[in-house]
Design a protein around this motif. Structure first.
Motif, mmCIF file in Angstrom:
data_model
loop_
_atom_site.group_PDB
_atom_site.id
_atom_site.type_symbol
_atom_site.label_atom_id
_atom_site.label_comp_id
_atom_site.label_asym_id
_atom_site.label_seq_id
_atom_site.Cartn_x
_atom_site.Cartn_y
_atom_site.Cartn_z
ATOM 1 N N ASP A 138 0.912 -1.210 -0.042
ATOM 2 C CA ASP A 138 -0.028 0.031 -0.047
ATOM 3 C C ASP A 138 0.703 1.334 0.123
ATOM 4 O O ASP A 138 0.586 2.295 -0.576
ATOM 5 N N VAL A 146 -4.730 3.910 -6.144
ATOM 6 C CA VAL A 146 -5.541 3.286 -5.064
ATOM 7 C C VAL A 146 -5.290 1.931 -4.941
ATOM 8 O O VAL A 146 -5.156 1.011 -6.169
ATOM 9 N N TYR A 189 -8.587 -1.755 -2.077
ATOM 10 C CA TYR A 189 -9.545 -0.559 -1.555
ATOM 11 C C TYR A 189 -10.140 -0.153 -2.973
ATOM 12 O O TYR A 189 -10.842 0.875 -2.633
#
Length: 141
Positions: free
Chosen positions: A108, A123, A127
């Protein structure tokens, strides 16, 4: 080193109501006692002899607390109950807590490749918006 600066009354060993005569008579015994330096004793006596400075010192000095004979009786109602009650919500079951893995977090927050044309960061896939985030709609026939 003392924890607090002694009041002039403590240095001379006299009550708060002492007059100039008692102040003058207290200097000698205070010197002989040797609990305080000569300078402290002389400064305390000079301060208490001057009415204006004495009033200022009296206003700045807190009064000693008066003894309370029935302290236990006065505090009994307050001490009968617990002083602090904290009500906490029960913890949720472990199965309902989300689990984050280090590899997922590293993915991430990975560095973006330099020179990307996209001004917004991507993103992470887990998510990203998909149909599961939309409310279910019944289509009329």
């Amino acid at each position: 080193m003392p924890l607090h600066e002694p009041s002039p009354y403590e240095v001379l060993g006299i009550p708060l109501t002492a007059g100039v005569r008692e102040i003058n008579l207290a200097v000698g015994p205070a010197m002989r006692a040797g609990r305080y330096s000569r300078q402290q004793i002389q400064e305390a006596a000079a301060l208490l002899r001057n009415p204006d400075r004495r009033l200022e010192a009296d206003l700045q000095q807190p009064l000693p607390p008066e003894p309370v004979d029935q302290a236990a009786e006065l505090l009994a109602p307050a001490l009968a109950e617990p002083l602090l009650v904290i009500e906490r919500a029960p913890l949720p079951p472990v199965a309902t807590l989300p689990a984050l893995h280090r590899a997922e977090l590293a993915a991430d927050f990975a560095e973006l490749a330099p020179g990307g044309a996209d001004p917004e960061p991507p993103v992470p896939a887990r998510y990203a918006a998909d149909l599961s985030v939309l409310p279910q709609i019944e289509v009329p026939e």
